[in-house]
Every structure is written in C-alpha cells, then in structure tokens.
Write a protein that holds these residues in place. Sequence first.
Motif, PDB file in Angstrom:
ATOM      1  N   LYS A   1      56.058  45.164  35.986  1.00  0.00           N
ATOM      2  CA  LYS A   1      56.427  44.092  36.963  1.00  0.00           C
ATOM      3  C   LYS A   1      55.395  43.062  37.276  1.00  0.00           C
ATOM      4  N   LYS A   2      55.579  41.770  37.351  1.00  0.00           N
ATOM      5  CA  LYS A   2      54.559  40.817  37.901  1.00  0.00           C
ATOM      6  C   LYS A   2      54.503  40.950  39.174  1.00  0.00           C
ATOM      7  N   PRO A   3      53.147  40.871  39.886  1.00  0.00           N
ATOM      8  CA  PRO A   3      52.151  40.416  39.100  1.00  0.00           C
ATOM      9  C   PRO A   3      51.136  41.928  38.519  1.00  0.00           C
ATOM     10  N   PHE A   4      51.607  42.886  38.834  1.00  0.00           N
ATOM     11  CA  PHE A   4      51.040  44.125  38.425  1.00  0.00           C
ATOM     12  C   PHE A   4      51.173  44.485  37.150  1.00  0.00           C
ATOM     13  N   SER A   5      51.514  43.501  36.404  1.00  0.00           N
ATOM     14  CA  SER A   5      51.371  43.644  34.724  1.00  0.00           C
ATOM     15  C   SER A   5      49.787  42.874  34.542  1.00  0.00           C
ATOM     16  N   ASP A   6      49.424  42.306  35.373  1.00  0.00           N
ATOM     17  CA  ASP A   6      48.134  41.832  35.163  1.00  0.00           C
ATOM     18  C   ASP A   6      46.969  42.439  35.793  1.00  0.00           C
ATOM     19  N   ALA A   7      45.810  42.976  34.888  1.00  0.00           N
ATOM     20  CA  ALA A   7      44.777  43.829  35.039  1.00  0.00           C
ATOM     21  C   ALA A   7      44.215  43.479  36.301  1.00  0.00           C
ATOM     22  N   ARG A   8      43.810  42.090  36.459  1.00  0.00           N
ATOM     23  CA  ARG A   8      43.112  41.619  37.566  1.00  0.00           C
ATOM     24  C   ARG A   8      43.577  42.135  39.006  1.00  0.00           C
ATOM     25  N   VAL A   9      44.971  41.803  38.855  1.00  0.00           N
ATOM     26  CA  VAL A   9      45.900  42.207  40.105  1.00  0.00           C
ATOM     27  C   VAL A   9      45.635  43.975  40.475  1.00  0.00           C
TER      28      VAL A   9
ATOM     29  N   PRO B   1      35.385  50.389  39.595  1.00  0.00           N
ATOM     30  CA  PRO B   1      36.068  49.530  40.619  1.00  0.00           C
ATOM     31  C   PRO B   1      36.797  50.313  41.669  1.00  0.00           C
ATOM     32  N   GLY B   2      36.304  49.971  43.089  1.00  0.00           N
ATOM     33  CA  GLY B   2      36.946  50.715  44.074  1.00  0.00           C
ATOM     34  C   GLY B   2      36.085  52.071  44.593  1.00  0.00           C
ATOM     35  N   PHE B   3      34.987  52.567  43.902  1.00  0.00           N
ATOM     36  CA  PHE B   3      34.235  53.535  44.213  1.00  0.00           C
ATOM     37  C   PHE B   3      32.905  53.257  44.344  1.00  0.00           C
ATOM     38  N   GLY B   4      32.587  52.072  44.690  1.00  0.00           N
ATOM     39  CA  GLY B   4      31.326  51.519  44.840  1.00  0.00           C
ATOM     40  C   GLY B   4      31.153  51.730  46.492  1.00  0.00           C
ATOM     41  N   LYS B   5      29.761  51.522  47.028  1.00  0.00           N
ATOM     42  CA  LYS B   5      29.394  51.655  48.349  1.00  0.00           C
ATOM     43  C   LYS B   5      29.542  50.428  49.222  1.00  0.00           C
ATOM     44  N   ASP B   6      29.750  49.273  48.527  1.00  0.00           N
ATOM     45  CA  ASP B   6      29.544  48.013  49.326  1.00  0.00           C
ATOM     46  C   ASP B   6      31.076  47.467  49.416  1.00  0.00           C
ATOM     47  N   ILE B   7      31.911  47.842  50.563  1.00  0.00           N
ATOM     48  CA  ILE B   7      33.351  47.568  50.659  1.00  0.00           C
ATOM     49  C   ILE B   7      33.500  46.075  50.809  1.00  0.00           C
ATOM     50  N   ASN B   8      32.383  45.296  51.508  1.00  0.00           N
ATOM     51  CA  ASN B   8      32.726  43.993  51.564  1.00  0.00           C
ATOM     52  C   ASN B   8      32.655  43.002  50.278  1.00  0.00           C
ATOM     53  N   ALA B   9      31.465  43.474  49.541  1.00  0.00           N
ATOM     54  CA  ALA B   9      31.470  42.956  48.195  1.00  0.00           C
ATOM     55  C   ALA B   9      32.612  43.150  47.172  1.00  0.00           C
ATOM     56  N   ALA B  10      33.145  44.382  47.430  1.00  0.00           N
ATOM     57  CA  ALA B  10      34.274  44.919  46.536  1.00  0.00           C
ATOM     58  C   ALA B  10      35.561  44.186  47.217  1.00  0.00           C
ATOM     59  N   ARG B  11      35.714  43.851  48.318  1.00  0.00           N
ATOM     60  CA  ARG B  11      36.997  43.120  48.762  1.00  0.00           C
ATOM     61  C   ARG B  11      36.672  41.594  48.540  1.00  0.00           C
ATOM     62  N   ALA B  12      35.482  41.046  48.481  1.00  0.00           N
ATOM     63  CA  ALA B  12      35.267  39.688  48.008  1.00  0.00           C
ATOM     64  C   ALA B  12      35.819  39.504  46.822  1.00  0.00           C
ATOM     65  N   GLU B  13      35.129  40.467  45.917  1.00  0.00           N
ATOM     66  CA  GLU B  13      35.891  40.464  44.419  1.00  0.00           C
ATOM     67  C   GLU B  13      37.215  40.676  44.224  1.00  0.00           C
ATOM     68  N   ALA B  14      37.792  41.331  44.926  1.00  0.00           N
ATOM     69  CA  ALA B  14      39.256  41.643  45.099  1.00  0.00           C
ATOM     70  C   ALA B  14      40.134  40.172  45.166  1.00  0.00           C
ATOM     71  N   LYS B  15      39.595  39.682  46.162  1.00  0.00           N
ATOM     72  CA  LYS B  15      40.400  38.150  46.578  1.00  0.00           C
ATOM     73  C   LYS B  15      39.903  37.355  45.553  1.00  0.00           C
ATOM     74  N   LYS B  16      38.991  37.269  44.860  1.00  0.00           N
ATOM     75  CA  LYS B  16      38.641  36.346  43.784  1.00  0.00           C
ATOM     76  C   LYS B  16      39.570  36.747  42.696  1.00  0.00           C
ATOM     77  N   LEU B  17      39.735  37.896  42.283  1.00  0.00           N
ATOM     78  CA  LEU B  17      40.571  38.334  41.271  1.00  0.00           C
ATOM     79  C   LEU B  17      42.064  37.878  41.624  1.00  0.00           C
ATOM     80  N   LEU B  18      42.648  38.182  42.555  1.00  0.00           N
ATOM     81  CA  LEU B  18      44.002  37.804  43.119  1.00  0.00           C
ATOM     82  C   LEU B  18      44.202  36.428  42.945  1.00  0.00           C
ATOM     83  N   LYS B  19      43.150  35.454  43.297  1.00  0.00           N
ATOM     84  CA  LYS B  19      43.249  33.884  43.205  1.00  0.00           C
ATOM     85  C   LYS B  19      43.254  33.367  41.742  1.00  0.00           C
ATOM     86  N   GLU B  20      42.335  34.276  41.055  1.00  0.00           N
ATOM     87  CA  GLU B  20      42.276  33.973  39.549  1.00  0.00           C
ATOM     88  C   GLU B  20      43.684  34.170  38.774  1.00  0.00           C
TER      89      GLU B  20
END
Length: 471
Positions: A229-237, A284-303
Amino acid sequence: APHYSTLLRFDPQNYPKIVGDVAESWSFSRDGLTLTVKIRNGIKFHDGTPLTAQDVKATYDKIIFPPEGVASARKALYVMVDKVEAPDNSTVVFKLKNIAASFLANLASPWNFIYSAERLKKDPRWYEKNVMGSGPFMFGEHVAGSHWTGKKNPNYFMPGRPYLDGFRAIFIRDTAPRVAAVRSGQAIVEFRGFNPAARDDIVKSLGNKAVVQESPWACNILVTLNNEKKPFSDARVRRALTLAIDRNEASKALSQISVMKYVGGVFRPGSEFATQPAELIKLPGFGKDINAARAEAKKLLKEAGVPEGFSFVLKNRNVKEPYEVSGVYLVDQWRKIGLNVTHTPLEGGPYFNDLRQGNFDAGVDFDCEFMDEPDLYLLKYLSSEASSVNYARYKDATLDELYERQSRMLDLKDRLPLIRQMERRAIGEQAYQFPLLWWQRIVPHSSRLKGWKIGPSHYVNQDLRDVWLAQ
C-alpha cells in the motif's frame, strides 16, 4: 501440551538442552544428511492404540508436505527435509537435502504434537476440533469461555508421571480478574506472566505464600507495515515510522505497566545472537538522539511526498497488554512527526484475518518463539511468499538468499555476519517491519506449586507432567 507428546523436547530444568520425548535415541549419519530416531516401545494414544514410527512420519509429513487444503505454519522451517521414512514401527528416518543448523531444535518444537496416522488418513483436519494424544493428561471437557480440564493418563509412558490427578484451566480475558484469581487462590498460577504492578499486588496479598519467577521473554512486539500500500511501499516512509519511535523512553514507561521491557533488534537481548549495543544504535530508530531521529523522519516523509497530518489506521489485537498499550504508544510517537493515526483494536479472529489478507495499513504484530534460533526469528522477515508468518507483504530475494546461507552454517562465527546483514536490511535499510520492545516474563504463583521452572518461552514446559501441589 498436557494432552500430547512430541518427538523431542527441551529439558525444562536445563533449557535449552534437548532430550527425548517419544524418541528414545537419535543419531546423524557422518555426512549430517540422515537422522535416524528410535521410538520408545509401549507408548499408547489415549484411545488405547499404540503410537509407532508410522504416527511420527504422518505427523511430520503433515507439517512438511501438507495435503491440499491444509495450511502448515511451520512448513518453511523444514525446507531442508527431502523425505521422512518409517522402515519399521520403532524407527523414523529423516533424509535431508542439506545440513541445517536448526533442524534438531525444530524437531523439539513444542508445537509438533504427535498425531495418529490413522486419524490423519481419514481426515487431515480432524485434530482441529478434536483432542486425542499420548501425553500425561487425557482430555476432560471444554466449556467455551469458562474452562478446560484434563485428567491423569493412567497409561502414560513415563513411570510415576504425571503427579497430578488432573487440572482445570480457566479462561479470563482481562488482567485484573486474572490477578484476583491468583491472589484469591482460585488459580494456582498463570503461566504467561503479569506486569510488575500485578506481581507486587499478588505478593503483597499472599506474602510468604507467593513465589515469583522471572526471565527475559523470547517475545517482542513487531510493527508490521503493508508494503503493498502507498505510501508504505516507499522505504523512506517506513524508515520515518521507525525513526519516530523513542524506544528508550518506551522501555522506561511501558515496563512499569506491561511486560514490555528490553530494546533490541531481531534477536532477544542477552541471547548469543543479539546485536551488540554499539551496532544496534546504528539502526534507524534505535539511536540515542530522538530529536535528531524525528527531524530525519520528517525530512524523509517530505521527500516521499507524504503531507502533514497524513492519516492511516493501526490495527491491533484487543488485548490490553502488551498489545493495546503498545498501540497507544505508537500512535503518540507518530503524532510527533505530524501523522494522524487511528488505533483500531480487533478480536483475535478478525485481527489475524486482516493481517493475513493484507486488509490493513499498519499492524501491531508479535514474534514469539520457543528458543533463540535465527531460523525461527528470521523466518518472519523472509519474502511473504516464502513465509506464511510474514504479513508485511514484500518480496526480497536478498533476504531469502541470506537466510538460506546462514541456515546451512553450523558454526556461530560463520552465521553471525550473515545474520547481521539480514537484520540491517530488514529492519534498517528497508524497514519492512521492525521490533518495538522485547518482553520480560514475570510469573508470581502460589508456593504450593512445585516442579515448575520458568524459561524464556511460554510455549515450553507446559505439559504439567512434572508439576505437583504441596499441601
């Protein structure tokens, strides 16, 4: 389990040591491609008919080579088997296509009950609604929603077992009344486990009449995404969804109100196959810096073109813990990266049906096994067409090839690099599906219960043959 025997079993006092059940002895050929098993003489099914090698062969044929119209959830674990033979009533021979590290352990699976060849021949689905084994207890009665009973098998093949004259299992859906049942003495034990608060409640009430056994649990909550299903077919999402989850905070919060506890990858933390912390935090998702991880997540969703406020449904089992509490936590985590998720708990039947049919966006799944073995845990990550327990609906030839290679390695040092590769691809690069947390098994019970030892799997040591009650 109390009603059936298996070919091999795990020694409950020395887990994961493998010992015989209906098997008296076994040996591999020099090339490792033939396993010959000798069956104990004198074993009888509960209807009085003898259990022979023909019954073992019929049982494994049903698992490995199921007839048309019969599903086999464990078929993929036995792809190395070419054929099963029973040259006489006391001998079973497994002919293998190739060496497989997990083969012997899979023969000790607590799911592989020995069925009657005669009954399977008449109706391969007979056992779906009938009970007739050779285990320590004969079937008594089942009253839906109320109880299930068993009575001592006077012809059980282990002399002096079982100790109990019978058992009565009661069905209680919710945690509070289950706690009350153990606390009041209505139930001696609840074998799956309770959360820390429930444990403390029972101990407070029973005092020195309570015993608590704890163990890391070979189970995790798995977030499954519908890759068709889209958008879950996209690895970035998919990577964005795992990046958004603060697993370290989840461990602190959810371990207080549920059995959820350990941050880990595909394998149980603490096991010989577990990813070391220094490697785990790179996923991804197992690091210590959740703020950086969520910033990366938002960037990937936008892309990926996913708009702010995008909505989807998270389907779940309607079991409060650890399922519903996990679902609530996930919805909150994804809200923090601008997603609007509806949490929909379902009854077991519709829940499993929707996952199997692909009628979902995202789901709260689980991965529970009877031992720490890569062939078992990695089965969940094979291409869906190769694994009936993978509901994420993707094809990945790389994962399938890595799985087959590691399975043929007998030495751990040879398997580990392939296992790490598979883990990085499945829950990291592609993030097809990914663990939330691993569980802690906590079993507070009456001090009257003797002869039972906890282990990391609630599937093992459940036949009650060594259990007795002190006066």
